[in-house]
Design a protein around this motif. Structure first.
Motif, PDB file in Angstrom:
ATOM      1  N   VAL A  31       0.814  -1.210   0.000  1.00  0.00           N
ATOM      2  CA  VAL A  31       0.000   0.000   0.000  1.00  0.00           C
ATOM      3  C   VAL A  31       0.860   1.279   0.000  1.00  0.00           C
ATOM      4  N   THR A  32       2.103   1.198   0.447  1.00  0.00           N
ATOM      5  CA  THR A  32       2.994   2.366   0.384  1.00  0.00           C
ATOM      6  C   THR A  32       3.323   2.735  -1.072  1.00  0.00           C
ATOM      7  N   CYS A  33       3.114   1.783  -1.993  1.00  0.00           N
ATOM      8  CA  CYS A  33       3.390   1.971  -3.428  1.00  0.00           C
ATOM      9  C   CYS A  33       4.881   2.081  -3.746  1.00  0.00           C
ATOM     10  N   ARG A  34       5.744   1.709  -2.804  1.00  0.00           N
ATOM     11  CA  ARG A  34       7.177   1.704  -3.093  1.00  0.00           C
ATOM     12  C   ARG A  34       7.519   0.763  -4.243  1.00  0.00           C
ATOM     13  N   TYR A  35       6.748  -0.314  -4.362  1.00  0.00           N
ATOM     14  CA  TYR A  35       7.016  -1.291  -5.431  1.00  0.00           C
ATOM     15  C   TYR A  35       6.898  -0.641  -6.814  1.00  0.00           C
ATOM     16  N   ILE A  36       6.090   0.412  -6.908  1.00  0.00           N
ATOM     17  CA  ILE A  36       5.913   1.060  -8.220  1.00  0.00           C
ATOM     18  C   ILE A  36       7.166   1.864  -8.582  1.00  0.00           C
ATOM     19  N   THR A  37       7.690   2.599  -7.607  1.00  0.00           N
ATOM     20  CA  THR A  37       8.917   3.373  -7.866  1.00  0.00           C
ATOM     21  C   THR A  37      10.062   2.470  -8.295  1.00  0.00           C
ATOM     22  N   SER A  38      10.104   1.257  -7.748  1.00  0.00           N
ATOM     23  CA  SER A  38      11.218   0.374  -8.113  1.00  0.00           C
ATOM     24  C   SER A  38      10.849  -0.608  -9.226  1.00  0.00           C
ATOM     25  N   GLY A  39       9.690  -0.429  -9.840  1.00  0.00           N
ATOM     26  CA  GLY A  39       9.304  -1.265 -10.980  1.00  0.00           C
ATOM     27  C   GLY A  39       9.112  -2.726 -10.635  1.00  0.00           C
ATOM     28  N   GLU A  40       8.654  -2.979  -9.404  1.00  0.00           N
ATOM     29  CA  GLU A  40       8.430  -4.372  -8.994  1.00  0.00           C
ATOM     30  C   GLU A  40       7.002  -4.816  -9.287  1.00  0.00           C
ATOM     31  N   ASN A  41       6.822  -6.132  -9.326  1.00  0.00           N
ATOM     32  CA  ASN A  41       5.512  -6.698  -9.613  1.00  0.00           C
ATOM     33  C   ASN A  41       4.891  -7.330  -8.367  1.00  0.00           C
ATOM     34  N   ILE A  42       3.579  -7.537  -8.450  1.00  0.00           N
ATOM     35  CA  ILE A  42       2.847  -8.211  -7.376  1.00  0.00           C
ATOM     36  C   ILE A  42       2.093  -9.382  -8.014  1.00  0.00           C
ATOM     37  N   VAL A  43       2.259 -10.572  -7.449  1.00  0.00           N
ATOM     38  CA  VAL A  43       1.511 -11.727  -7.956  1.00  0.00           C
ATOM     39  C   VAL A  43       0.673 -12.310  -6.821  1.00  0.00           C
ATOM     40  N   LEU A  44      -0.627 -12.469  -7.097  1.00  0.00           N
ATOM     41  CA  LEU A  44      -1.544 -13.058  -6.122  1.00  0.00           C
ATOM     42  C   LEU A  44      -2.024 -14.390  -6.673  1.00  0.00           C
ATOM     43  N   VAL A  45      -1.696 -15.475  -5.972  1.00  0.00           N
ATOM     44  CA  VAL A  45      -2.070 -16.807  -6.439  1.00  0.00           C
ATOM     45  C   VAL A  45      -2.960 -17.490  -5.405  1.00  0.00           C
ATOM     46  N   GLY A  46      -3.986 -18.188  -5.874  1.00  0.00           N
ATOM     47  CA  GLY A  46      -4.835 -18.926  -4.939  1.00  0.00           C
ATOM     48  C   GLY A  46      -6.138 -19.363  -5.579  1.00  0.00           C
ATOM     49  N   PRO A  47      -6.874 -20.214  -4.872  1.00  0.00           N
ATOM     50  CA  PRO A  47      -8.152 -20.721  -5.396  1.00  0.00           C
ATOM     51  C   PRO A  47      -9.221 -19.614  -5.473  1.00  0.00           C
ATOM     52  N   PRO A  48     -10.362 -19.894  -6.098  1.00  0.00           N
ATOM     53  CA  PRO A  48     -11.414 -18.881  -6.241  1.00  0.00           C
ATOM     54  C   PRO A  48     -11.967 -18.390  -4.894  1.00  0.00           C
ATOM     55  N   GLY A  49     -12.265 -17.118  -4.845  1.00  0.00           N
ATOM     56  CA  GLY A  49     -12.990 -16.543  -3.710  1.00  0.00           C
ATOM     57  C   GLY A  49     -12.152 -16.140  -2.511  1.00  0.00           C
ATOM     58  N   VAL A  50     -10.812 -16.243  -2.622  1.00  0.00           N
ATOM     59  CA  VAL A  50      -9.969 -15.946  -1.457  1.00  0.00           C
ATOM     60  C   VAL A  50      -9.537 -14.480  -1.373  1.00  0.00           C
ATOM     61  N   GLY A  51      -9.968 -13.665  -2.351  1.00  0.00           N
ATOM     62  CA  GLY A  51      -9.707 -12.228  -2.252  1.00  0.00           C
ATOM     63  C   GLY A  51      -8.622 -11.691  -3.179  1.00  0.00           C
ATOM     64  N   LYS A  52      -8.269 -12.448  -4.195  1.00  0.00           N
ATOM     65  CA  LYS A  52      -7.213 -11.999  -5.126  1.00  0.00           C
ATOM     66  C   LYS A  52      -7.627 -10.724  -5.857  1.00  0.00           C
ATOM     67  N   THR A  53      -8.820 -10.736  -6.454  1.00  0.00           N
ATOM     68  CA  THR A  53      -9.286  -9.567  -7.200  1.00  0.00           C
ATOM     69  C   THR A  53      -9.518  -8.388  -6.244  1.00  0.00           C
ATOM     70  N   HIS A  54     -10.064  -8.693  -5.080  1.00  0.00           N
ATOM     71  CA  HIS A  54     -10.291  -7.655  -4.065  1.00  0.00           C
ATOM     72  C   HIS A  54      -8.986  -6.905  -3.778  1.00  0.00           C
ATOM     73  N   LEU A  55      -7.913  -7.656  -3.481  1.00  0.00           N
ATOM     74  CA  LEU A  55      -6.640  -7.017  -3.143  1.00  0.00           C
ATOM     75  C   LEU A  55      -6.027  -6.312  -4.355  1.00  0.00           C
ATOM     76  N   ALA A  56      -6.137  -6.937  -5.534  1.00  0.00           N
ATOM     77  CA  ALA A  56      -5.579  -6.313  -6.748  1.00  0.00           C
ATOM     78  C   ALA A  56      -6.233  -4.943  -6.973  1.00  0.00           C
ATOM     79  N   ILE A  57      -7.553  -4.882  -6.807  1.00  0.00           N
ATOM     80  CA  ILE A  57      -8.271  -3.620  -6.977  1.00  0.00           C
ATOM     81  C   ILE A  57      -7.888  -2.626  -5.879  1.00  0.00           C
ATOM     82  N   ALA A  58      -7.801  -3.126  -4.652  1.00  0.00           N
ATOM     83  CA  ALA A  58      -7.420  -2.255  -3.537  1.00  0.00           C
ATOM     84  C   ALA A  58      -6.030  -1.650  -3.784  1.00  0.00           C
ATOM     85  N   PHE A  59      -5.106  -2.457  -4.283  1.00  0.00           N
ATOM     86  CA  PHE A  59      -3.765  -1.947  -4.605  1.00  0.00           C
ATOM     87  C   PHE A  59      -3.850  -0.910  -5.723  1.00  0.00           C
ATOM     88  N   GLY A  60      -4.700  -1.180  -6.709  1.00  0.00           N
ATOM     89  CA  GLY A  60      -4.896  -0.247  -7.815  1.00  0.00           C
ATOM     90  C   GLY A  60      -5.450   1.079  -7.325  1.00  0.00           C
TER      91      GLY A  60
END
Ligand code: ADP
Ligand code: MG
Length: 189
Positions: A31-60
């Motif tokens: 959430v600090t967005c430091r990963y953006i300044t350093s050009g890093e990526n975020i990968v969320l892996v897991g089964p359906p319904g565990v909150g991957k899209t929720h967190l991806a949107i929240a980060f966005g």
């Protein structure tokens, strides 16, 4: 630039007690967005319904708040827009579209395979964004299964190699939050 987030979700709305496989501390770091300044990526892996899209949107949403341009696309929409671009001969413009935003969110990689053209374009996007822009990617498939998604082990390895060089991975385990809601409402046992 329109971010095209499909709905609004925030980190504050995320119930960490329901999802102990996610360390709140690591989410706070993203959430600090430091990963953006350093050009890093975020990968969320897991089964359906565990909150991957929720967190991806929240980060966005956090990225947008801090002034970073953000674009959300599902893997399905990426594939269909690549195909259209191929038909119309606008592949270069198509690639530019995925390179422009500071943060590119690609949701639901792995529900169905990429065709050859889309897999190649995705490789180009990942390569060209490498260390220049961030990708937030969600997938229901573990890395060993990525060869199948991209129809080619060598290409999948090349994509993974670049994507994973500077990455924060959230390996989410556990039960679907959707089912929990249904159980609470008495719709499911
Ligand atoms: P996924 O993308 O992993 O399939 P979603 O992010 O779409 O799952 O989550 C499904 C639904 O459950 C969404 O409405 C989301 O907001 C909600 N949800 C999932 N996990 C949590 C959580 N830990 N706390 C609050 N809401 C959650
Ligand atoms: Mg999802």
């Amino acid at each position: 630039v329109k971010a095209k987030l499909p709905f609004r979700k925030t980190v504050h709305e995320f119930d960490f007690s329901f999802q102990p496989s996610i360390q709140e501390k690591r989410v706070k770091e993203v959430v600090t967005c430091r990963y953006i300044t350093s050009g890093e990526n975020i990968v969320l892996v897991g089964p359906p319904g565990v909150g991957k899209t929720h967190l991806a949107i929240a980060f966005g949403m956090e990225a947008i708040t801090q002034g970073y341009s953000t674009l959300f696309v599902t893997a399905a929409d990426f594939v269909s827009s690549c195909r259209k671009a191929q038909e119309k001969g606008t592949v270069e413009r198509c690639i530019q579209r995925w390179l422009r935003p500071d943060v590119l969110i690609m949701d639901e990689v792995g529900y169905f395979p990429f065709d050859e053209i889309s897999a190649n374009l995705f490789f180009q996007v990942v390569s060209k964004r490498y260390e220049r822009g961030s990708i937030i990617l969600t997938s229901n498939k573990s890395y060993i299964e990525w060869g199948k998604i991209f129809g080619d082990e060598v290409l999948a390895t090349a994509i993974l190699d670049r994507l994973m060089y500077h990455v924060t991975t959230f390996n989410i385990k556990g039960n679907s939050y959707r089912l929990k809601e249904k159980q609470k409402a008495g719709i499911l046992p």
